[in-house]
Design a protein around this motif. Structure first.
Motif, short mmCIF file in Angstrom:
data_model
loop_
_atom_site.label_atom_id
_atom_site.label_comp_id
_atom_site.label_asym_id
_atom_site.label_seq_id
_atom_site.Cartn_x
_atom_site.Cartn_y
_atom_site.Cartn_z
N ARG A 64 28.92 53.65 -6.20
CA ARG A 64 29.00 52.87 -4.96
C ARG A 64 29.56 51.47 -5.23
O ARG A 64 30.49 51.01 -4.56
N ILE A 65 29.02 50.79 -6.24
CA ILE A 65 29.45 49.42 -6.54
C ILE A 65 30.88 49.42 -7.08
O ILE A 65 31.71 48.60 -6.67
N THR A 66 31.18 50.31 -8.01
CA THR A 66 32.52 50.35 -8.60
C THR A 66 33.57 50.68 -7.54
O THR A 66 34.60 50.01 -7.46
N SER A 67 33.31 51.68 -6.71
CA SER A 67 34.26 52.05 -5.64
C SER A 67 34.47 50.88 -4.68
O SER A 67 35.61 50.59 -4.28
N MET A 119 34.15 47.63 -5.23
CA MET A 119 34.92 46.55 -5.84
C MET A 119 36.39 46.95 -6.07
O MET A 119 37.28 46.11 -5.95
N ILE A 120 36.65 48.22 -6.36
CA ILE A 120 38.03 48.69 -6.49
C ILE A 120 38.72 48.63 -5.12
O ILE A 120 39.85 48.14 -5.00
N TRP A 170 39.00 43.79 -6.31
CA TRP A 170 38.37 42.79 -7.18
C TRP A 170 38.34 43.22 -8.64
O TRP A 170 38.21 42.39 -9.52
N ILE A 171 38.44 44.54 -8.89
CA ILE A 171 38.53 45.06 -10.25
C ILE A 171 39.62 46.11 -10.28
O ILE A 171 39.92 46.74 -9.26
N GLU A 172 40.22 46.29 -11.45
CA GLU A 172 41.24 47.31 -11.61
C GLU A 172 40.58 48.68 -11.71
O GLU A 172 39.48 48.81 -12.25
N PRO A 173 41.24 49.73 -11.20
CA PRO A 173 40.64 51.06 -11.25
C PRO A 173 40.62 51.67 -12.66
O PRO A 173 39.77 52.52 -12.94
#
Length: 184
Positions: A26-29, A31-32, A36-39
């Motif tokens: 949930r958090i990684t998806s 932010m992608i 904000w972060i690269e995939p």
């Protein structure tokens, strides 16, 4: 210049593996999707499994300022543990630990108290050496703060983090977090 990290740690100690995986996704998806972060996974963090580089947009949104660096280590990773875990400020040590009952600073004794808690079953109450009353380990007031959970979301070499971002992160995660700063 030394490396540092900021870890957002759920205030819950025990989280089932399936729920930890859901939190990470949930958090990684999120932010992608926000950019904000690269995939892609890269070696932008101090972790064997790698992490995702923080973008300029992410750095600006999360820290509230334009990055003035282009560091090799500048990323986001998620750390999960099957047993208990303590997220500390690493080399910085504790400046103070105040008992929630008596208000005494128990400082150096807290390291032994944490060891006893860590080796105990479940989440045993931890007695204060000054007053003898027992409290949840998370109720002691630590400066700088530590986190007690099986999962932590770590941002490497992000020099600051706004209160707004922490609140936004906690809302997406679905529970409150403790902010833990560390320096190597």
């Amino acid at each position: 210049m030394s490396d540092s990290s900021t870890t957002l740690v759920p205030k819950r100690i025990f989280i089932e593996p399936a729920e930890r995986e859901q939190m990470e996704k949930r958090i990684t998806s999120w932010m992608i999707e926000k950019g904000w972060i690269e995939p892609e996974i890269s070696d932008c963090v101090f972790s064997e499994s790698g992490g995702r580089r923080i973008t300029r947009k992410g750095n600006t949104h999360i820290s509230g300022c334009e990055p003035d660096h282009d560091l090799a280590v500048n990323g986001f990773c998620v750390e999960q543990f099957d047993g208990k875990n303590v997220f500390t400020n690493l080399e910085g040590g504790l400046e103070s630990v105040v008992c929630p009952g008596c208000g005494e600073d128990i400082g150096e004794e807290f390291y032994d108290m944490t060891g006893e808690w860590f080796s105990g079953e479940g989440n045993p109450p931890v007695p204060c050496p000054a007053c003898g009353k027992s409290f949840d380990i998370r109720d002691y007031l630590l400066e700088p703060p530590w986190g007690f959970s099986q999962i932590g979301f770590t941002f490497w070499n992000l020099w600051d983090m706004t209160d707004e971002f922490v609140a936004e992160f906690a809302a997406v995660l679905g529970e409150p977090v403790q902010v833990v700063w560390a320096h190597l």
